[in-house]
Design a protein around this motif. Structure first.
Motif, PDB file in Angstrom:
ATOM      1  N   GLY A 194      -2.527  -2.685   7.745  1.00  0.00           N
ATOM      2  CA  GLY A 194      -2.611  -3.249   6.403  1.00  0.00           C
ATOM      3  C   GLY A 194      -1.280  -3.520   5.851  1.00  0.00           C
ATOM      4  O   GLY A 194      -0.468  -2.597   6.113  1.00  0.00           O
ATOM      5  N   ARG A 195      -1.292  -4.567   5.249  1.00  0.00           N
ATOM      6  CA  ARG A 195       0.125  -5.014   4.376  1.00  0.00           C
ATOM      7  C   ARG A 195       0.216  -3.974   3.223  1.00  0.00           C
ATOM      8  O   ARG A 195      -0.926  -3.398   2.755  1.00  0.00           O
ATOM      9  CB  ARG A 195       0.385  -6.469   4.120  1.00  0.00           C
ATOM     10  N   ASN A 196       1.406  -3.905   2.520  1.00  0.00           N
ATOM     11  CA  ASN A 196       1.405  -2.913   1.209  1.00  0.00           C
ATOM     12  C   ASN A 196       0.478  -3.445   0.083  1.00  0.00           C
ATOM     13  O   ASN A 196       0.364  -4.455  -0.010  1.00  0.00           O
ATOM     14  CB  ASN A 196       2.768  -3.115   0.808  1.00  0.00           C
ATOM     15  N   GLY A 197      -0.210  -2.460  -0.436  1.00  0.00           N
ATOM     16  CA  GLY A 197      -1.155  -2.781  -1.212  1.00  0.00           C
ATOM     17  C   GLY A 197      -2.613  -3.303  -1.012  1.00  0.00           C
ATOM     18  O   GLY A 197      -3.478  -3.486  -1.579  1.00  0.00           O
ATOM     19  N   SER A 198      -2.621  -3.062   0.427  1.00  0.00           N
ATOM     20  CA  SER A 198      -4.213  -3.399   1.131  1.00  0.00           C
ATOM     21  C   SER A 198      -5.160  -2.258   0.666  1.00  0.00           C
ATOM     22  O   SER A 198      -6.331  -2.749   0.962  1.00  0.00           O
ATOM     23  CB  SER A 198      -4.043  -3.782   2.729  1.00  0.00           C
ATOM     24  N   GLY A 199      -4.701  -1.247   0.332  1.00  0.00           N
ATOM     25  CA  GLY A 199      -5.833  -0.123  -0.044  1.00  0.00           C
ATOM     26  C   GLY A 199      -5.858   0.975   1.080  1.00  0.00           C
ATOM     27  O   GLY A 199      -6.689   2.001   0.830  1.00  0.00           O
ATOM     28  N   LYS A 200      -4.737   1.211   1.800  1.00  0.00           N
ATOM     29  CA  LYS A 200      -4.718   2.235   3.150  1.00  0.00           C
ATOM     30  C   LYS A 200      -4.556   3.517   2.381  1.00  0.00           C
ATOM     31  O   LYS A 200      -5.494   4.430   2.809  1.00  0.00           O
ATOM     32  CB  LYS A 200      -3.570   1.911   4.007  1.00  0.00           C
ATOM     33  N   SER A 201      -3.558   3.837   1.352  1.00  0.00           N
ATOM     34  CA  SER A 201      -3.388   4.913   0.993  1.00  0.00           C
ATOM     35  C   SER A 201      -4.854   5.638   0.147  1.00  0.00           C
ATOM     36  O   SER A 201      -5.228   6.709  -0.010  1.00  0.00           O
ATOM     37  CB  SER A 201      -2.307   5.186   0.073  1.00  0.00           C
ATOM     38  N   THR A 202      -5.487   4.521  -0.576  1.00  0.00           N
ATOM     39  CA  THR A 202      -6.486   4.746  -1.325  1.00  0.00           C
ATOM     40  C   THR A 202      -7.633   5.292  -0.536  1.00  0.00           C
ATOM     41  O   THR A 202      -8.460   6.200  -0.576  1.00  0.00           O
ATOM     42  CB  THR A 202      -7.011   3.434  -2.178  1.00  0.00           C
ATOM     43  N   THR A 232      -8.535  -2.413 -15.037  1.00  0.00           N
ATOM     44  CA  THR A 232      -9.015  -2.018 -13.712  1.00  0.00           C
ATOM     45  C   THR A 232      -8.443  -2.794 -12.710  1.00  0.00           C
ATOM     46  O   THR A 232      -8.124  -3.927 -12.579  1.00  0.00           O
ATOM     47  CB  THR A 232     -10.461  -1.865 -13.868  1.00  0.00           C
ATOM     48  N   HIS A 233      -8.224  -2.237 -11.498  1.00  0.00           N
ATOM     49  CA  HIS A 233      -7.787  -2.700 -10.170  1.00  0.00           C
ATOM     50  C   HIS A 233      -8.445  -2.305  -9.230  1.00  0.00           C
ATOM     51  O   HIS A 233      -8.740  -1.098  -8.845  1.00  0.00           O
ATOM     52  CB  HIS A 233      -6.181  -2.436 -10.091  1.00  0.00           C
ATOM     53  N   LEU A 234      -9.245  -3.441  -8.442  1.00  0.00           N
ATOM     54  CA  LEU A 234      -9.966  -2.953  -7.466  1.00  0.00           C
ATOM     55  C   LEU A 234      -9.233  -2.744  -6.102  1.00  0.00           C
ATOM     56  O   LEU A 234      -8.797  -3.555  -5.644  1.00  0.00           O
ATOM     57  CB  LEU A 234     -11.126  -4.058  -7.251  1.00  0.00           C
ATOM     58  N   ARG A 245     -11.869   2.030  -7.848  1.00  0.00           N
ATOM     59  CA  ARG A 245     -11.041   1.168  -8.962  1.00  0.00           C
ATOM     60  C   ARG A 245     -10.208   2.009  -9.453  1.00  0.00           C
ATOM     61  O   ARG A 245     -10.491   3.326 -10.091  1.00  0.00           O
ATOM     62  CB  ARG A 245     -12.071   0.711  -9.836  1.00  0.00           C
ATOM     63  N   TYR A 246      -8.840   1.439  -9.768  1.00  0.00           N
ATOM     64  CA  TYR A 246      -7.871   2.334 -10.572  1.00  0.00           C
ATOM     65  C   TYR A 246      -7.881   1.692 -11.953  1.00  0.00           C
ATOM     66  O   TYR A 246      -7.899   0.643 -12.022  1.00  0.00           O
ATOM     67  CB  TYR A 246      -6.420   2.110  -9.974  1.00  0.00           C
ATOM     68  N   THR A 247      -7.877   2.538 -12.984  1.00  0.00           N
ATOM     69  CA  THR A 247      -7.548   2.137 -14.350  1.00  0.00           C
ATOM     70  C   THR A 247      -6.234   2.588 -14.969  1.00  0.00           C
ATOM     71  O   THR A 247      -5.980   3.732 -14.715  1.00  0.00           O
ATOM     72  CB  THR A 247      -8.954   2.702 -15.217  1.00  0.00           C
TER      73      THR A 247
HETATM   74  P1  ADP Z   1      -1.380   0.745   0.498  1.00  0.00           P
HETATM   75  O1  ADP Z   1      -1.363   2.233   0.938  1.00  0.00           O
HETATM   76  O2  ADP Z   1      -2.062  -0.156   1.511  1.00  0.00           O
HETATM   77  O3  ADP Z   1       0.018   0.154   0.292  1.00  0.00           O
HETATM   78  P2  ADP Z   1      -2.662   1.434  -1.912  1.00  0.00           P
HETATM   79  O4  ADP Z   1      -3.865   1.998  -1.461  1.00  0.00           O
HETATM   80  O5  ADP Z   1      -1.546   2.372  -2.324  1.00  0.00           O
HETATM   81  O6  ADP Z   1      -2.290   0.469  -0.644  1.00  0.00           O
HETATM   82  O7  ADP Z   1      -3.007   0.413  -3.090  1.00  0.00           O
HETATM   83  C1  ADP Z   1      -4.180  -0.463  -3.266  1.00  0.00           C
HETATM   84  C2  ADP Z   1      -3.951  -1.349  -4.573  1.00  0.00           C
HETATM   85  O8  ADP Z   1      -4.080  -0.382  -5.486  1.00  0.00           O
HETATM   86  C3  ADP Z   1      -2.863  -1.931  -4.727  1.00  0.00           C
HETATM   87  O9  ADP Z   1      -3.025  -3.214  -5.204  1.00  0.00           O
HETATM   88  C4  ADP Z   1      -1.821  -1.082  -5.648  1.00  0.00           C
HETATM   89  O10 ADP Z   1      -1.186  -1.730  -6.436  1.00  0.00           O
HETATM   90  C5  ADP Z   1      -3.044  -0.454  -6.498  1.00  0.00           C
HETATM   91  N1  ADP Z   1      -2.959   0.843  -6.953  1.00  0.00           N
HETATM   92  C6  ADP Z   1      -2.503   1.959  -6.273  1.00  0.00           C
HETATM   93  N2  ADP Z   1      -2.249   3.111  -7.035  1.00  0.00           N
HETATM   94  C7  ADP Z   1      -2.501   2.744  -8.005  1.00  0.00           C
HETATM   95  C8  ADP Z   1      -2.473   3.469  -9.529  1.00  0.00           C
HETATM   96  N3  ADP Z   1      -2.461   4.686  -9.500  1.00  0.00           N
HETATM   97  N4  ADP Z   1      -2.687   2.699 -10.514  1.00  0.00           N
HETATM   98  C9  ADP Z   1      -3.075   1.381 -10.389  1.00  0.00           C
HETATM   99  N5  ADP Z   1      -3.160   0.771  -9.350  1.00  0.00           N
HETATM  100  C10 ADP Z   1      -2.843   1.390  -8.132  1.00  0.00           C
END
Ligand code: ADP
Ligand code: MG
Length: 285
Positions: free
Chosen positions: A42-50, A21-23, A13-15
């Protein structure tokens, strides 16, 4: 026996500054065994980098847990063991270069770890040879091409002798030649050194070369299988904002428009031409 990466019911969860917060990851179960070459799509924003950041304790789970080389990432005293076992390479090679000479850049992490100079020399030379950049060891990194810079960045993590490298869209900023060179290096590290590779990519032709493909959507693991299992699911992929390889799309188009009745699971140009050849010869396989 432990696995290279084991995410169990991983939630993240990002805050943000306004406390909303964003899951970003929601109950992901994903295990990557030692020695696997896995691709994550996964498309952009799918959670890959997280997910990638959770593999290296840059981000820590909000729920569930991640074990890296058998170590729970929530153990703060083990963070360097985790990062030594599992290194990360990011999209933009410019942000990863820290020195003015290639070989100094590759040595940087080792110097910080207090590795003896002779051992540093050995590891730097070996890493530069593995990525095909040894002849450039005295060059200035900022004058290299994007693909060469990315290979220097890979040499930098390789010199730390990791068991696993997680790469977050490492070819996104590269031209086709640079992309091909980086992919060649990744396969070499996998085959010759047995390093576990987790490749996050938008390029289907790169994912096709992996042993396993995992697809994330809105923080969930939606598909997980071999490239052949994943890439025949064209409608599903399309609904997830992804495409199948062109070879699959071509065979599907022939089935639709010419009722060719072809098996569509051709992942490479060679497999596709084999199918077409058999079809043109009249063997409607
Ligand atoms: P991906 O790498 O697949 O594009 P991310 O893991 O970067 O996806 O992001 C997953 C979700 O978390 C997205 O909806 C993004 O907007 C959100 N997110 C990523 N980084 C942050 C942050 N620092 N603060 C709040 N939300 C974030
Ligand atoms: Mg990303």
């Amino acid at each position: 026996m432990s696995e290279m990466i084991q995410a169990e019911n991983l939630t993240f969860r990002y805050t943000d500054f306004s406390h909303t917060t964003h899951l970003a990851l929601d109950g992901v179960n994903l295990t990557i065994p030692y020695g696997q070459f896995a691709a994550i799509l996964g498309r952009n924003g799918s959670g890959k980098s997280t997910f990638a950041k959770n593999c290296n304790a840059i981000a820590l789970p909000s729920g569930g847990r991640v074990l890296v080389d058998g170590i729970d990432t929530m153990q703060p005293d083990r963070i360097w063991d985790i990062r030594r076992a599992c290194s990360m390479v990011f999209q933009n090679p410019d942000n990863q270069i820290v020195a003015t000479v290639v070989e100094e850049d590759v040595a940087f992490g080792l110097e910080n770890m207090g590795v003896p100079p002779k051992e540093i020399r050995r590891r730097v030379n070996e890493a530069l040879r593995m990525v095909g950049m040894y002849e450039y060891r005295m060059h200035a990194p900022h004058l290299l091409s994007g693909g060469q810079k990315q290979r220097v960045a890979i040499a930098g993590v390789l010199a730390m002798e990791p068991k696993c490298i997680v790469l977050d869209e490492p070819t996104a900023m590269l031209d086709p030649r640079g992309r091909a060179d980086v992919m060649h290096v990744l396969h070499r590290l996998h085959e010759e050194k047995g390093i576990t590779i987790v490749l996050i990519t938008h390029h289907m032709d790169e994912a096709v070369q992996a042993q396993r493909v995992a697809v994330l959507a809105s923080g969930h693991l939606i598909l997980d299988g071999t490239p052949r299992e994943i890439f025949v699911q064209t409608e599903k992929l399309h609904s997830l904002g992804l495409t199948a390889p062109q070879s699959v799309q071509l065979l599907e188009a022939l089935n639709r428009q010419a009722h060719a009745g072809l098996e569509t699971d051709a992942l490479t140009v060679e497999e596709c031409t084999d199918r077409l050849e058999a079809w043109l010869k009249g063997g409607r396989t």
